[in-house]
Design an enzyme around this catalytic site. Structure first.
Site, PDB file in Angstrom:
ATOM      1  N   ARG A   1       2.876   7.960   9.346  1.00  0.00           N
ATOM      2  CA  ARG A   1       2.672   9.350   8.957  1.00  0.00           C
ATOM      3  C   ARG A   1       1.547  10.004   9.767  1.00  0.00           C
ATOM      4  O   ARG A   1       1.653  11.176  10.139  1.00  0.00           O
ATOM      5  CB  ARG A   1       2.312   9.380   7.479  1.00  0.00           C
ATOM      6  CG  ARG A   1       2.949  10.463   6.676  1.00  0.00           C
ATOM      7  CD  ARG A   1       2.771  10.173   5.202  1.00  0.00           C
ATOM      8  NE  ARG A   1       4.003   9.684   4.621  1.00  0.00           N
ATOM      9  CZ  ARG A   1       4.886  10.448   3.996  1.00  0.00           C
ATOM     10  NH1 ARG A   1       4.654  11.724   3.852  1.00  0.00           N
ATOM     11  NH2 ARG A   1       5.990   9.946   3.509  1.00  0.00           N
TER      12      ARG A   1
ATOM     13  N   GLU B   1      -2.018   4.993   3.194  1.00  0.00           N
ATOM     14  CA  GLU B   1      -2.004   3.591   2.741  1.00  0.00           C
ATOM     15  C   GLU B   1      -3.397   3.022   2.503  1.00  0.00           C
ATOM     16  O   GLU B   1      -3.601   2.224   1.588  1.00  0.00           O
ATOM     17  CB  GLU B   1      -1.248   2.722   3.755  1.00  0.00           C
ATOM     18  CG  GLU B   1       0.249   3.000   3.832  1.00  0.00           C
ATOM     19  CD  GLU B   1       0.621   4.175   4.717  1.00  0.00           C
ATOM     20  OE1 GLU B   1      -0.299   4.799   5.304  1.00  0.00           O
ATOM     21  OE2 GLU B   1       1.815   4.510   4.833  1.00  0.00           O
TER      22      GLU B   1
ATOM     23  N   HIS C   1      13.481   4.566  12.524  1.00  0.00           N
ATOM     24  CA  HIS C   1      13.168   4.729  11.101  1.00  0.00           C
ATOM     25  C   HIS C   1      13.864   5.994  10.580  1.00  0.00           C
ATOM     26  O   HIS C   1      14.055   6.958  11.318  1.00  0.00           O
ATOM     27  CB  HIS C   1      11.648   4.850  10.964  1.00  0.00           C
ATOM     28  CG  HIS C   1      11.134   4.702   9.566  1.00  0.00           C
ATOM     29  ND1 HIS C   1      11.219   5.707   8.637  1.00  0.00           N
ATOM     30  CD2 HIS C   1      10.530   3.665   8.940  1.00  0.00           C
ATOM     31  CE1 HIS C   1      10.680   5.297   7.496  1.00  0.00           C
ATOM     32  NE2 HIS C   1      10.258   4.042   7.653  1.00  0.00           N
TER      33      HIS C   1
ATOM     34  N   GLU D   1      -1.018  -9.046  -0.844  1.00  0.00           N
ATOM     35  CA  GLU D   1      -1.518  -8.449   0.407  1.00  0.00           C
ATOM     36  C   GLU D   1      -2.735  -7.569   0.107  1.00  0.00           C
ATOM     37  O   GLU D   1      -2.856  -6.436   0.583  1.00  0.00           O
ATOM     38  CB  GLU D   1      -0.434  -7.662   1.141  1.00  0.00           C
ATOM     39  CG  GLU D   1      -0.700  -7.489   2.617  1.00  0.00           C
ATOM     40  CD  GLU D   1       0.382  -6.683   3.335  1.00  0.00           C
ATOM     41  OE1 GLU D   1       0.404  -5.459   3.205  1.00  0.00           O
ATOM     42  OE2 GLU D   1       1.220  -7.303   4.024  1.00  0.00           O
TER      43      GLU D   1
ATOM     44  N   ASP E   1       0.785  -1.242   0.000  1.00  0.00           N
ATOM     45  CA  ASP E   1       0.000   0.000   0.000  1.00  0.00           C
ATOM     46  C   ASP E   1       0.813   1.286   0.000  1.00  0.00           C
ATOM     47  O   ASP E   1       0.328   2.327   0.435  1.00  0.00           O
ATOM     48  CB  ASP E   1      -0.908  -0.019   1.241  1.00  0.00           C
ATOM     49  CG  ASP E   1      -0.126  -0.323   2.514  1.00  0.00           C
ATOM     50  OD1 ASP E   1       1.108  -0.125   2.506  1.00  0.00           O
ATOM     51  OD2 ASP E   1      -0.731  -0.764   3.509  1.00  0.00           O
TER      52      ASP E   1
ATOM     53  N   HIS F   1       6.806   4.715  12.865  1.00  0.00           N
ATOM     54  CA  HIS F   1       7.043   5.570  11.692  1.00  0.00           C
ATOM     55  C   HIS F   1       5.783   6.084  11.027  1.00  0.00           C
ATOM     56  O   HIS F   1       5.854   6.765   9.999  1.00  0.00           O
ATOM     57  CB  HIS F   1       7.860   4.805  10.643  1.00  0.00           C
ATOM     58  CG  HIS F   1       7.093   3.709   9.970  1.00  0.00           C
ATOM     59  ND1 HIS F   1       6.241   3.937   8.917  1.00  0.00           N
ATOM     60  CD2 HIS F   1       7.015   2.386  10.226  1.00  0.00           C
ATOM     61  CE1 HIS F   1       5.684   2.795   8.549  1.00  0.00           C
ATOM     62  NE2 HIS F   1       6.133   1.829   9.324  1.00  0.00           N
TER      63      HIS F   1
END
Ligand code: UD1
Ligand code: UDP
Length: 373
Positions: free
Chosen positions: A217, A134, A247, A120, A98, A215
């Protein structure tokens, strides 16, 4: 008749981890001609995986720039991948998951009417801002993919609910379990591949280790700050130690370095390569994470995982009892972590290996689906 040419496109660390077993399988399978294109949306974190899995891309767009924005990255990925597709003219494009690379790679293929195989497929949180972006990336790919490889029945059902043609939806398991089995086998054969944490293991001897990654967003700003505060509070106990591979996103690094650098019980370290991360999972008493992949790997290894998100598109770990959603509120994270640290029964209930995400044979199933066309 010539063999179908399969072009696998990816760009970030998790896609590389979940696709290398499939690329190995495609390369070993005489039914296909396998080609690989990396956007390199990630650079060093991608290269860590390419190196350990010995994947040599046929095309490397080298897209990553420091602090890249979503629109710039999307534009560059779309035009860069488009050119590769015009050159390669594949029979299938394979994408996984994604990320921006997945969305752009799939759209570039759709613009050329090249069938897309989505690995996936069908993960849904139901909230377009969690995870962001995503959730929308994978929904988009779901609208036009020819082959939807759903990791579980739950994800297959989500696609069927969206009126995807049932003939195109297959439950394959998640290739992350193939990757985890592969890396575990490699470490067993060659322990030095994962021996780089030995100094930290010695430094923290006698303490229970908590492995941390973060990590997302949508957590940038307040969420990341809250997570840092929670880690600080948990690490003030002298019976535990935190190992935190940070990250490389600058929005994560700046906060974690400022808040956690120099604390006695906290090791802030560079991103680990996959064998060393598998070792970290192995030596950790507990994982705290907002990662997607870690939510799948931890249950397979029987490691309790507290998921620092409000929702998850991977409910299987929660249903299996190995994962628990704790959000990003500092108090809640600390309370839930301390509960597991202090209540042995509660810990034992979560620390049981389950494998809702796959059996390690997903790549072979996907090869067979691609061969069947
Ligand atoms: C990306 C994906 C996210 C995925 C995550 C896995 C998008 C929008 N986000 O988020 O879905 O869960 O990867 O880790 O597709 N950087 C480096 N070196 C690296 C990697 C990143 O320096 O090897 C830094 C760069 O400054 C880069 C920034 O991190 O600009 C952000 O990278 P980006 O891929 O845009 O977002 P991630 O937060 O990594
Ligand atoms: N991982 C790794 N090194 C690290 C942290 C994570 O190899 O330092 C692996 C982890 O085992 C998992 C994947 O990276 O397979 C998860 O990637 P990430 O959390 O970056 O992305 P997400 O899964 O959230 O998209």
């Amino acid at each position: 008749m010539s063999k179908p040419r399969i072009l696998t496109i990816f760009g970030t660390r998790p896609e590389a981890i979940k696709l290398f077993p499939l690329i190995h399988a495609l390369e070993a399978d005489s039914r296909f001609e396998s080609r690989v294109c990396v956007s390199a949306q990630h650079r060093s974190m991608l290269d860590q995986v390419l190196s350990i899995a010995d994947i040599r891309p046929d095309h490397d767009l080298d897209l990553m720039t420091e602090g890249q924005t979503l629109d710039e990255l999307t534009a560059r990925a779309l035009t860069g991948i488009g050119k590769v597709l015009d050159e390669e003219k594949p029979d299938w494009v394979v994408v996984q998951g994604d990320t921006t690379t997945v969305m752009a790679g799939a759209i570039a293929a759709y613009y050329r009417k090249i069938p897309v195989c989505h690995i996936e497929a069908g993960l849904r949180s139901g909230d377009i801002y969690q995870p962001w972006p995503e959730e929308v990336n994978r929904r988009l790919v779901g609208t036009f993919a020819r082959l939807h490889c759903a990791p579980t029945q739950t994800s297959a059902d989500a696609l069927l609910k969206e009126n995807v043609d049932p003939a195109c939806v297959h439950v394959t398991g998640n290739t992350v379990i193939d990757a985890l089995k592969w890396v575990t086998g490699r470490i067993e054969a060659q322990p030095s591949l994962a021996s780089g944490l030995a100094d930290l293991e010695k430094r923290f001897a006698g303490k229970r280790i908590i492995g941390i990654t973060s990590h997302r967003r949508e957590n940038f700003g307040e969420g990341i700050q809250n997570i840092a505060n929670a880690v600080k509070r948990i690490a003030s106990r002298d019976d535990i130690a935190v190992i935190f591979p940070v990250h490389m996103n600058p929005n994560v690094r700046a906060v974690m370095n400022e808040q956690l650098e120099g604390l006695g019980n906290v090791a802030l370290i560079e991103p680990l390569d996959y064998p060393h991360f598998a070792r970290l999972l192995d030596i950790s008493h507990l994982m705290l994470t907002d990662s997607g992949g870690v939510q799948e790997e931890a249950p397979a290894l029987g490691k309790p995982v507290l998921v620092m998100r409000e929702t998850t598109e991977r409910p299987e770990g929660v249903e299996a009892g190995t994962a628990k959603l704790v959000g990003t509120d500092t108090e809640t994270i600390v309370r839930e972590a301390e509960h597991l640290l202090d209540d042995h029964e509660a810990y034992a209930l979560m620390a049981r290996a389950h494998n809702p995400f796959g059996d390690g044979h997903s790549s072979q199933r996907i090869c067979d689906l691609l061969a069947a066309g």
